[in-house]
Design an enzyme around this catalytic site. Structure first.
Site, PDB file in Angstrom:
ATOM      1  N   ASP A   3       0.820  -1.229   0.000  1.00  0.00           N
ATOM      2  CA  ASP A   3       0.000   0.000   0.000  1.00  0.00           C
ATOM      3  C   ASP A   3       0.845   1.266   0.000  1.00  0.00           C
ATOM      4  O   ASP A   3       0.415   2.305   0.498  1.00  0.00           O
ATOM      5  CB  ASP A   3      -0.948   0.033   1.227  1.00  0.00           C
ATOM      6  CG  ASP A   3      -1.730  -1.252   1.382  1.00  0.00           C
ATOM      7  OD1 ASP A   3      -2.251  -1.717   0.367  1.00  0.00           O
ATOM      8  OD2 ASP A   3      -1.809  -1.788   2.510  1.00  0.00           O
ATOM      9  N   LYS A  63       2.260   2.324  -4.954  1.00  0.00           N
ATOM     10  CA  LYS A  63       2.952   1.858  -6.171  1.00  0.00           C
ATOM     11  C   LYS A  63       2.116   2.150  -7.413  1.00  0.00           C
ATOM     12  O   LYS A  63       2.650   2.512  -8.454  1.00  0.00           O
ATOM     13  CB  LYS A  63       3.217   0.343  -6.091  1.00  0.00           C
ATOM     14  CG  LYS A  63       4.112  -0.063  -4.939  1.00  0.00           C
ATOM     15  CD  LYS A  63       4.203  -1.573  -4.821  1.00  0.00           C
ATOM     16  CE  LYS A  63       2.914  -2.240  -4.419  1.00  0.00           C
ATOM     17  NZ  LYS A  63       2.424  -1.939  -3.062  1.00  0.00           N
ATOM     18  N   GLY A 104      -4.302  -4.201  -4.705  1.00  0.00           N
ATOM     19  CA  GLY A 104      -5.327  -3.186  -4.978  1.00  0.00           C
ATOM     20  C   GLY A 104      -4.610  -1.882  -5.206  1.00  0.00           C
ATOM     21  O   GLY A 104      -4.270  -1.184  -4.270  1.00  0.00           O
ATOM     22  N   HIS A 105      -4.311  -1.574  -6.444  1.00  0.00           N
ATOM     23  CA  HIS A 105      -3.530  -0.383  -6.759  1.00  0.00           C
ATOM     24  C   HIS A 105      -4.484   0.737  -7.194  1.00  0.00           C
ATOM     25  O   HIS A 105      -5.179   0.606  -8.193  1.00  0.00           O
ATOM     26  CB  HIS A 105      -2.499  -0.696  -7.848  1.00  0.00           C
ATOM     27  CG  HIS A 105      -1.520  -1.749  -7.434  1.00  0.00           C
ATOM     28  ND1 HIS A 105      -0.696  -2.410  -8.298  1.00  0.00           N
ATOM     29  CD2 HIS A 105      -1.236  -2.260  -6.209  1.00  0.00           C
ATOM     30  CE1 HIS A 105       0.062  -3.274  -7.634  1.00  0.00           C
ATOM     31  NE2 HIS A 105      -0.259  -3.211  -6.366  1.00  0.00           N
ATOM     32  N   GLN A 124       2.083  -5.860  -3.207  1.00  0.00           N
ATOM     33  CA  GLN A 124       2.437  -5.965  -1.778  1.00  0.00           C
ATOM     34  C   GLN A 124       3.788  -5.261  -1.533  1.00  0.00           C
ATOM     35  O   GLN A 124       4.100  -4.341  -2.252  1.00  0.00           O
ATOM     36  CB  GLN A 124       2.445  -7.432  -1.300  1.00  0.00           C
ATOM     37  CG  GLN A 124       1.072  -8.101  -1.344  1.00  0.00           C
ATOM     38  CD  GLN A 124       0.747  -8.745  -2.679  1.00  0.00           C
ATOM     39  OE1 GLN A 124       1.588  -9.370  -3.282  1.00  0.00           O
ATOM     40  NE2 GLN A 124      -0.465  -8.588  -3.141  1.00  0.00           N
ATOM     41  N   THR A 141      -9.783  -4.879   0.709  1.00  0.00           N
ATOM     42  CA  THR A 141     -10.635  -5.422   1.772  1.00  0.00           C
ATOM     43  C   THR A 141     -11.358  -4.339   2.565  1.00  0.00           C
ATOM     44  O   THR A 141     -12.273  -4.644   3.320  1.00  0.00           O
ATOM     45  CB  THR A 141      -9.765  -6.215   2.772  1.00  0.00           C
ATOM     46  OG1 THR A 141      -8.772  -5.315   3.292  1.00  0.00           O
ATOM     47  CG2 THR A 141      -9.068  -7.389   2.116  1.00  0.00           C
TER      48      THR A 141
END
Ligand code: GDP
Length: 442
Positions: free
Chosen positions: A33, A36, A60-61, A242, A319
């Protein structure tokens, strides 16, 4: 006996990046997070190919473009630049229904995708039984890892256990059926589910595999595409998911993800050699966050944690879980610089600290009364370290409009200079907001 020339005739290398096409890995250097997605989106402007090398829909970018928000899970963040080729390497685990849902949603929002995405023939498929196994394992576990519950771990277990199903198998129906029947049989046995749940699960698996017709035209050899592009002088961006502290080998084991997230994995996860890589850009937040369980040495107390979480919008993109927040940890970042072989640093979310009176940085750890600058391999030790914090005055002024390093308040400049000094890596980019244009190229 006649002998030949004393040297072999030089031959153009087939795999080394001799032609000088730029190949940059963008890697998260904390617990994920780090922003990136935004950095890749900014750099994609001058790249020809953007490639993902590990992970799956657990990523989740988030990218903000012209007032629109896009959250990309499996498709590389370069996709928002028209015409760029995007690749998913053999190192990713591909969840087909989710991939096509993401694909169709982008098309619906006006993004032209035809012919732009390539998927490695060697990539493994994540199938519904992996998600069921993930859920069952998390329920059973005494010490919870706090996974995203997407089935990523079990999909990598299938891969290393040599029971995986790969994209290339989608082209051979009898073999596919054989492989899936066997893998699913094993999974159902492990899950001990009833007949009804088993039938439902099987239906989900076959529904996923029915997407073979849409998948196969995208199947490619990602390594070959990249090497050929570099040989033609084109540039390639490799996007990690990640972060370093979640790497299966180098992270805070067992509170890690199930793949190698570090820069070297870009080579194995896309099918190129390490000599093809020309630069490694590490992404760090100006502070630290972590989702899920496991040690976070510089974690704030509850009140400060709440404040920074709100200022930084620190809630998971996949999430929605609140992220734990803490001060910048230079011990951890220096370790990340080493294991990734960083050539440059991108510092994100500097603006989140704009309103703080004082900002701290962990420079060393105290463990059992001893000072150390080493990031411990032993996760239990890490959970007991006491970070030694250095105090810096806050700048208490907005940085969101800064576009040059000289636009920053002097305290913000000094803070960045100190991060550069402590990590030993030159800062190349500073991000001061979520929008594409809120960026400083140093
Ligand atoms: P990734 O998984 O590393 O791409 O990071 P995420 O997308 O999960 O989280 C980064 C979040 O921070 C996203 O919501 C981004 O829009 C946002 N973001 C990225 N860079 C900046 C920045 O410099 N400042 C602020 N305020 N937000 C940023």
């Amino acid at each position: 006996m006649t002998t030949g020339p004393s040297r072999l005739t030089p031959h153009p290398p087939v795999s080394m990046n001799a032609a000088g096409g730029r190949c940059t890995v963008v890697v998260g250097c904390q617990w994920g997070d780090e922003g990136k997605g935004k950095i890749v989106d900014v750099l994609a402007e001058s790249a020809d190919i953007v490639a993902r090398y590990q992970g799956g829909a657990n990523a989740g970018h988030t990218v903000h473009v012209h007032g629109d928000e896009f959250i990309l899970h499996q498709i590389p963040s370069g996709i928002l630049h028209p015409g760029k080729r995007c690749l998913l390497g053999n190192g990713v685990v591909l969840d087909l229904p989710k991939f096509f849902a993401e694909y169709d949603a982008l098309v619906e929002r006006g993004i032209e995708l035809e012919g732009r995405i390539g998927i490695s023939q060697r990539a493994h498929l994540l199938l519904p039984y992996h998600r069921a196994l993930d859920h069952a394992a998390e329920v059973r576990a005494r010490e919870k890892i706090g996974t995203t519950g997407q089935g990523i771990g079990p999909a990598y277990v299938s891969k290393s256990g040599r029971r995986g199903v790969r994209v290339t198998d989608l082209g051979n129906a009898p073999r596919l059926e054989r492989l899936v029947e066997r893998a699913m049989g094993d999974a159902l046995q492990e899950l001990e589910v009833g007949r009804f749940a088993a039938t439902e699960l099987e239906a989900g698996v076959w529904a996923a595999l029915a997407l073979a017709g849409r998948t196969l035209p995208m199947a490619t050899d990602t390594g070959r595409e990249i090497v050929e592009a570099l040989a033609a002088g084109r540039s390639v961006l490799m996007e990690g998911a990640q972060g370093t502290a979640l790497d299966l080998d180098h992270g805070t084991y067992p509170f890690v993800t199930s793949s190698n997230t570090t820069a070297a994995a870009a080579a194995t996860g896309l099918g190129i050699g390490p000599t093809a890589i020309s630069a490694v850009l590490g992404v760090v937040k100006a502070y630290t966050t972590r989702v899920g369980n496991g040690p976070l040495p510089t974690e704030f107390d509850e009140e400060m944690g709440e404040r920074v979480r709100e200022l930084g919008g620190e809630f998971g993109a996949t999430t929605g879980r609140p992220r734990r927040c803490g001060w910048f940890d230079a011990v951890q970042a220096r370790y990340a610089a080493r294991v990734n072989g960083l050539t440059g640093l991108a510092v994100t979310k500097l603006d989140v600290l704009d309103s703080l009176d004082e900002i701290r940085i962990a420079t060393v750890y105290r463990v059992d009364g001893e000072l150390t600058t080493e990031f411990p391999a032993d996760t239990w030790s890490l959970s007991r370290v006491e970070p030694v914090l250095e105090r810096h005055p806050g700048w208490r002024a907005p940085t969101t409009e800064a576009r040059e390093i000289s636009d920053l308040p002097v305290e913000a400049y000094s803070y960045l200079a100190r991060l550069q000094e402590l990590t030993g890596v030159p800062i190349e980019i500073v991000s001061v907001g979520s929008r594409r244009e809120q960026i400083i190229h140093v």
